[in-house]
Write a protein that holds these residues in place. Structure first.
Motif, PDB file in Angstrom:
ATOM      1  N   GLU A   3      26.673  46.100  40.074  1.00  0.00           N
ATOM      2  CA  GLU A   3      27.172  44.748  40.196  1.00  0.00           C
ATOM      3  C   GLU A   3      28.198  44.705  41.318  1.00  0.00           C
ATOM      4  O   GLU A   3      28.957  45.658  41.525  1.00  0.00           O
ATOM      5  CB  GLU A   3      27.815  44.299  38.884  1.00  0.00           C
ATOM      6  N   ALA A   4      28.249  43.594  42.042  1.00  0.00           N
ATOM      7  CA  ALA A   4      29.185  43.477  43.152  1.00  0.00           C
ATOM      8  C   ALA A   4      30.592  43.190  42.641  1.00  0.00           C
ATOM      9  O   ALA A   4      30.776  42.463  41.662  1.00  0.00           O
ATOM     10  CB  ALA A   4      28.744  42.372  44.100  1.00  0.00           C
ATOM     11  N   SER A   5      31.580  43.783  43.285  1.00  0.00           N
ATOM     12  CA  SER A   5      32.971  43.445  43.040  1.00  0.00           C
ATOM     13  C   SER A   5      33.593  43.023  44.367  1.00  0.00           C
ATOM     14  O   SER A   5      33.100  43.381  45.442  1.00  0.00           O
ATOM     15  CB  SER A   5      33.733  44.622  42.431  1.00  0.00           C
ATOM     16  N   VAL A   6      34.655  42.245  44.286  1.00  0.00           N
ATOM     17  CA  VAL A   6      35.263  41.624  45.466  1.00  0.00           C
ATOM     18  C   VAL A   6      36.752  41.927  45.484  1.00  0.00           C
ATOM     19  O   VAL A   6      37.449  41.724  44.480  1.00  0.00           O
ATOM     20  CB  VAL A   6      35.052  40.094  45.456  1.00  0.00           C
ATOM     21  N   PRO A 224      20.516  37.948  54.220  1.00  0.00           N
ATOM     22  CA  PRO A 224      20.284  39.365  53.943  1.00  0.00           C
ATOM     23  C   PRO A 224      21.414  40.063  53.202  1.00  0.00           C
ATOM     24  O   PRO A 224      21.153  40.981  52.411  1.00  0.00           O
ATOM     25  CB  PRO A 224      20.075  39.952  55.349  1.00  0.00           C
ATOM     26  N   ALA A 225      22.658  39.635  53.405  1.00  0.00           N
ATOM     27  CA  ALA A 225      23.773  40.270  52.696  1.00  0.00           C
ATOM     28  C   ALA A 225      23.619  40.149  51.191  1.00  0.00           C
ATOM     29  O   ALA A 225      24.158  40.970  50.435  1.00  0.00           O
ATOM     30  CB  ALA A 225      25.099  39.645  53.143  1.00  0.00           C
ATOM     31  N   ALA A 226      22.890  39.137  50.726  1.00  0.00           N
ATOM     32  CA  ALA A 226      22.675  38.958  49.295  1.00  0.00           C
ATOM     33  C   ALA A 226      21.748  40.015  48.715  1.00  0.00           C
ATOM     34  O   ALA A 226      21.694  40.195  47.488  1.00  0.00           O
ATOM     35  CB  ALA A 226      22.109  37.568  49.020  1.00  0.00           C
ATOM     36  N   GLY A 227      21.010  40.720  49.565  1.00  0.00           N
ATOM     37  CA  GLY A 227      20.062  41.722  49.094  1.00  0.00           C
ATOM     38  C   GLY A 227      20.588  43.137  49.109  1.00  0.00           C
ATOM     39  O   GLY A 227      19.825  44.081  48.904  1.00  0.00           O
ATOM     40  N   VAL A 228      21.895  43.307  49.325  1.00  0.00           N
ATOM     41  CA  VAL A 228      22.487  44.635  49.450  1.00  0.00           C
ATOM     42  C   VAL A 228      23.097  45.063  48.119  1.00  0.00           C
ATOM     43  O   VAL A 228      23.862  44.315  47.507  1.00  0.00           O
ATOM     44  CB  VAL A 228      23.565  44.633  50.546  1.00  0.00           C
ATOM     45  N   GLN A 229      22.766  46.277  47.683  1.00  0.00           N
ATOM     46  CA  GLN A 229      23.335  46.841  46.467  1.00  0.00           C
ATOM     47  C   GLN A 229      23.406  48.350  46.594  1.00  0.00           C
ATOM     48  O   GLN A 229      22.397  49.001  46.870  1.00  0.00           O
ATOM     49  CB  GLN A 229      22.501  46.491  45.239  1.00  0.00           C
ATOM     50  N   THR A 234      28.879  48.320  44.665  1.00  0.00           N
ATOM     51  CA  THR A 234      28.751  47.367  45.764  1.00  0.00           C
ATOM     52  C   THR A 234      30.079  46.641  45.868  1.00  0.00           C
ATOM     53  O   THR A 234      30.496  45.971  44.915  1.00  0.00           O
ATOM     54  CB  THR A 234      27.626  46.352  45.509  1.00  0.00           C
ATOM     55  N   LEU A 235      30.746  46.784  46.986  1.00  0.00           N
ATOM     56  CA  LEU A 235      32.111  46.283  47.118  1.00  0.00           C
ATOM     57  C   LEU A 235      32.224  45.371  48.330  1.00  0.00           C
ATOM     58  O   LEU A 235      31.893  45.767  49.451  1.00  0.00           O
ATOM     59  CB  LEU A 235      33.075  47.469  47.266  1.00  0.00           C
TER      60      LEU A 235
END
Length: 254
Positions: A3-6, A224-229, A234-235
């Motif tokens: 999961e992405a973190s920010v 495309p950035a939405a498809g990165v994991q 994912t940071l």
């Protein structure tokens, strides 16, 4: 997949310093665990600021730089030494200041290396395969892979609705890039997503829309950035301007 973190920092300078500190710690942890480390570099203004910040950190000397492999996520297909090449930028801002092992600096082929873009991409894929564990993978272990984020949401040289988005090979030539120069070489999304940690680094108000779209669940063909994991993490590392469209609930303010 992670999961992405920010993480949001006040401005671009603090962002660069924070990413530099994270990178040094990540490389130290990797070397403690595996005896070596591997990082995939990116290009752009914020990347150059991060690299300069690394060289200014006293803790940089805790890293055994001779046991770090350096790769690139993409490259502009230009002659060796051209100031627009990501390799040239990284050497000037980072690598020339560190006691790296030249054999562990894996630059993508230049346009004057005697190959067309497709052959150059195949050569880089072969170099990646040689560094992978025999019989187990076609790519080496990437501890951290850093990416910039374009105003249109592109990462590396994977652009919105460009045919390279559908490429399954680990490395691809890119022709007809909407951002000059038109010819490039890039890791593809499947290769990028093998990294243990992927860091998306963005600063400035011009990145806010793309960042917000990616984190809101936009389609990866359009953004495309939405498809990165990353496989482990994912940071998103942002300054406040780039984070302007990120929902407050997703932010970790610094």
């Amino acid at each position: 997949m992670s999961e992405a973190s920010v993480a949001v920092h006040a401005d671009a300078d603090l962002l660069a310093q924070a990413v530099a500190a994270r990178l040094v710690v990540r490389l130290l942890d990797a070397q403690a665990a595996r005896g070596q480390a591997s990082v995939v570099l990116t290009g752009g203004r914020i990347a150059a600021a991060v690299y300069r910040a690394v060289t200014a950190l006293p803790a940089r000397d805790a890293v055994d730089w001779s046991r770090v492999d350096f790769w690139w996520g993409d490259e502009r297909f230009l002659p060796a030494g051209d100031p627009e090449r990501n390799e040239t930028q990284a050497r000037a801002a980072l690598l020339d200041a560190l006691p790296v092992d030249p054999a562990r600096v894996h630059a993508m082929p230049a346009s004057d290396a005697g190959a067309d873009p497709e052959e150059a991409a195949a050569r880089y894929a072969a170099e990646l395969a040689r560094a992978a564990r025999p019989g187990t993978a076609v790519l080496p272990h990437f501890d951290v892979l850093m990416l910039g984020v374009g105003e249109d949401g592109h990462i590396a040289s994977v652009f919105p609705e460009h045919p390279v988005h559908y490429e399954s090979r680990p490395v691809s030539a890119v022709r007809g890039s909407p951002k000059p120069p038109p010819v490039r070489i890039t890791l593809t999304l499947p290769a990028i997503n093998t990294a243990e940690e992927v860091w998306l680094v963005a600063s400035g108000a011009d990145k806010a829309h793309a960042v917000g779209m990616a984190l809101a669940g936009a389609g990866p063909v359009q953004v495309p950035a939405a498809g990165v994991q990353g496989t482990g993490r994912t940071l998103w590392l942002l300054d406040r301007a780039a984070a302007a469209s990120v929902p407050t609930r997703l932010r970790s303010l610094r």
